[in-house]
Enzyme design. Structure first.
Site, short mmCIF file in Angstrom:
data_model
loop_
_atom_site.label_atom_id
_atom_site.label_comp_id
_atom_site.label_asym_id
_atom_site.label_seq_id
_atom_site.Cartn_x
_atom_site.Cartn_y
_atom_site.Cartn_z
N GLY A 235 -6.26 -30.85 -2.96
CA GLY A 235 -5.99 -29.89 -4.02
C GLY A 235 -7.08 -29.79 -5.07
O GLY A 235 -6.88 -29.14 -6.11
N GLU B 134 -7.28 -36.15 0.56
CA GLU B 134 -7.25 -35.13 1.61
C GLU B 134 -7.82 -33.81 1.12
O GLU B 134 -7.10 -32.81 1.04
CB GLU B 134 -5.81 -34.89 2.05
CG GLU B 134 -5.09 -36.12 2.52
CD GLU B 134 -3.63 -35.85 2.87
OE1 GLU B 134 -3.13 -36.45 3.82
OE2 GLU B 134 -3.00 -35.01 2.17
N CYS C 86 -5.51 -0.61 7.36
CA CYS C 86 -4.64 0.50 6.95
C CYS C 86 -3.50 -0.02 6.11
O CYS C 86 -2.36 -0.15 6.58
CB CYS C 86 -4.14 1.25 8.17
SG CYS C 86 -5.41 2.33 8.78
C1 LIG Z 1 -0.63 -32.42 2.33
C2 LIG Z 1 -1.84 -31.65 2.00
N1 LIG Z 1 -3.02 -32.31 1.89
C3 LIG Z 1 -4.15 -31.64 1.60
C4 LIG Z 1 -4.15 -30.28 1.40
C5 LIG Z 1 -5.45 -29.61 1.10
O1 LIG Z 1 -5.45 -28.94 -0.10
P1 LIG Z 1 -6.83 -28.31 -0.63
O2 LIG Z 1 -7.36 -27.48 0.48
O3 LIG Z 1 -6.42 -27.50 -1.80
O4 LIG Z 1 -7.72 -29.46 -0.96
C6 LIG Z 1 -2.96 -29.56 1.49
C7 LIG Z 1 -2.95 -28.11 1.25
O5 LIG Z 1 -1.99 -27.45 1.08
C8 LIG Z 1 -1.76 -30.26 1.80
O6 LIG Z 1 -0.60 -29.63 1.91
#
Ligand SMILES: Cc1ncc(COP(=O)(O)O)c(C=O)c1O
Length: 438
Positions: A250, A292, A363
Site C-alpha cells: 500500500g 508486500e 464506446c
Molecule cells: C494483501 C495485499 N498486499 C499487498 C497489496 C499491494 O498493494 P499496493 O499495490 O498498493 O502496494 C494489496 C493490494 O490490494 C493487498 O491486498
C-alpha cells in the site's frame, strides 16, 4: 518541464527515453498503445525497500504483490532479484509456474480461494498460504487430507481495525472489510486455535494489510504495533510464537503533482522502529518483517504510449483530444477518478498551451483518461506518453469493444524486449465457438 521527467530521461534528440530506448522508436517498432517498463527502475525500487532492513539487521522479505502487474517476464525479474511474490489466483500462480519462479517464495492470498486453487497451491509447494477465513480453513483441511504427504506454512490475515488515509474504494484494513479475521469478536483467536490443531499446518506468521496508495507512516506504525500486540496475546494465551509479522503493501506513489508520497526507506524505517519498540515492550523475540509492495514497485516504472487521433472543439468548453487506447488498457481513471501526467514523446519539455479532456477510443462516455489534462500543442499522429501507469493498468486490461490488449515491452540498458505480444483479432475470437441452428 514536467517535474517527473529528469534531464537524463531525454536523449540527444530531446526525445523521452525509457531504459535508454527512444520512445518514438518504441512506438514505431511495436505500435501503440504500448506499455513500457523501465526494468532498472523496478530493480532499484526493490533495493530501496531492502536498504533499511539490511542496515537495521532485521530479518525481512520483500514480497512483490503481483496483482499490480502479473506476467511471466515480471516474475522472472523478481526471481533475478531474489524477491518473494504474492499471488491472488490460480491464474497468477500458473503464470509464476510458467516463469519458473520458485514456489517456496510464493505467498497465496485471497478472500475466496477455491478448493481447486488450494489444491493447486499445495501440489505446487507454495511457500505460504495467507489464510483469510474459516471456509478456507475447512477447504485446506480437505486438501491436506487428500495429500497426506504435504504440509503448508500459513500466515493468518487479521483485520487490524485501522483505516489508512486513502481512497475509500481501496481501503481494506478497517473492521468492515471482506478480508481477514476480525480481532474483537474473537474470530482471529478461533482461527489460530483451529489452525494449530491441524498437524500438517505450520502457522508462521500474522498478516494485515491496511489499504493502498498511502502517503504517511502512521497507518503502518499502527498496524505494526497492532500485530505485535496480537503476537504477544497469542504467545501468552496459546504459547504460540510468531516468526513473521507481515504488514502488507500500500506504499503510495506520485501520479500527479497533487500526490506527495514519502520514500520507501522512510516507510520501512517507521515500520522497523515501531516493531522493535513494541517487541521490546512486550518482551518478545524479534520476528522477521515482511512487506508486500505492488504499486510502488512497478507503478512509477511503467509508461503507456498512445497515438493522438481525433479532436473535437466545442465553443466555450474544453476540447476533446482522443488517443488510440483508454479504459481497456487503463480503467483506473474511470473506476477511481485516478489522475496521471502526460508528456509528448518527441519533446517532453514542450510548453503547455491548453487544457483538454483526454478521451479514450472506447464506446463509453466515461472513457475519459483525464477530464482536465494540460497539453502542449499536439496533432494527430503525435505520441503521447502517460507516466506512472505500471500498476493496475495492464493487470486490469479488458477486451471491451473487442479491442485487442496492448503489447508490453521491457526496456533496460538501451535494449527493448517484447514481453507480452499485442493481441491480434484472431486472439480475440480464439475462445468463440459457432452457433448454427439446424
Ligand atoms: C494483501 C495485499 N498486499 C499487498 C497489496 C499491494 O498493494 P499496493 O499495490 O498498493 O502496494 C494489496 C493490494 O490490494 C493487498 O491486498
Amino acid at each position: 518541464m514536467n517535474d517527473q521527467i529528469k534531464a537524463s530521461d531525454l536523449n540527444a534528440a530531446g526525445h523521452l527515453q525509457i531504459g535508454g530506448v527512444d520512445t518514438l522508436e518504441l512506438a514505431q517498432q511495436f505500435g501503440t498503445p504500448l506499455i513500457v517498463y523501465d526494468v532498472a527502475q523496478i530493480r532499484q525500487q526493490i533495493q530501496r525497500f531492502r536498504d533499511v532492513f539490511q542496515e537495521e539487521q532485521v530479518q525481512y522479505e520483500v514480497s512483490y504483490a503481483s496483482k499490480a502487474f502479473s506476467s511471466v517476464a515480471i516474475y522472472q525479474v523478481m526471481n533475478q532479484e531474489h524477491a518473494h511474490i504474492d499471488v491472488v489466483s490460480g491464474g497468477e500462480l500458473a503464470t509464476a509456474q510458467k516463469a519458473g519462479f520458485p514456489m517456496a517464495r510464493v505467498s497465496f492470498h485471497g478472500n475466496n480461494k477455491s478448493l481447486a486453487e488450494l489444491e493447486m497451491a499445495v501440489e505446487a509447494g507454495v511457500g505460504t498460504i495467507i489464510v483469510d477465513n474459516f471456509h478456507e480453513i475447512d477447504l485446506l483441511k480437505q486438501v491436506l487430507n487428500d495429500h497426506p504427504a504435504s504440509h503448508v506454512d500459513v500466515q493468518i490475515r487479521i483485520t487490524p481495525g485501522i483505516a489508512a488515509h486513502t481512497n475509500s474504494y481501496i481501503a481494506t484494513g478497517q473492521v468492515d472489510s471482506k478480508f481477514g479475521f476480525d480481532l474483537d469478536s474473537g474470530q482471529a483467536d478461533e482461527a489460530l486455535k483451529q489452525l494449530l490443531a491441524i498437524p500438517a499446518i505450520h502457522v508462521t506468521g500474522i498478516h494485515a494489510h491496511i489499504g493502498s496508495q498511502i502517503f504517511d507512516v502512521q497507518g503502518f506504525e499502527g498496524v505494526a504495533k497492532k500485530l505485535v500486540q496480537v503476537a504477544a496475546d497469542w504467545q501468552r494465551q496459546y504459547d504460540f510464537t510468531t516468526h513473521i509479522l507481515n504488514v502488507g503493501g500500500g506504499f503510495g506513489i506520485k501520479y500527479s503533482s497533487e500526490d506527495h508520497p514519502i520514500h520507501p526507506e522512510d516507510f520501512v524505517r517507521a515500520i522497523v522502529d515501531m516493531v522493535k519498540k513494541s517487541i521490546h515492550e512486550q518482551k518478545l523475540e524479534m520476528p522477521a518483517i515482511w512487506i508486500e509492495p505492488g504499486r510502488s514497485i512497478v507503478g512509477p516504472a511503467g509508461y503507456t504510449l498512445y497515438t493522438i487521433g481525433s479532436r473535437k472543439n466545442i465553443p466555450g468548453l474544453l476540447p476533446y483530444v482522443s488517443v488510440d487506447g483508454g479504459m481497456g488498457d487503463n480503467i483506473r481513471p474511470a473506476l477511481y477518478d485516478a489522475k496521471y501526467e502526460t508528456v509528448l514523446a518527441k519533446d517532453p519539455q514542450a510548453p503547455i498551451v491548453e487544457n483538454v479532456r483526454l478521451a479514450g477510443k472506447y464506446c463509453e462516455s466515461g472513457d475519459i483518461l483525464s477530464d482536465h489534462q494540460p497539453l502542449p500543442r499536439t496533432q494527430p499522429g503525435d505520441i503521447l506518453v502517460m507516466l506512472d501507469t505500471g500498476a493496475y493498468g495492464y493487470a486490469m486490461a479488458s477486451n471491451y469493444n473487442r479491442n485487442p490488449r496492448p503489447a508490453v515491452v521491457f526496456a533496460e540498458n538501451g535494449q527493448a524486449h517484447l514481453v507480452i505480444k499485442r493481441e491480434s483479432y484472431a486472439d480475440l475470437t480464439y475462445l468463440d465457438l459457432d452457433y448454427q441452428q439446424d
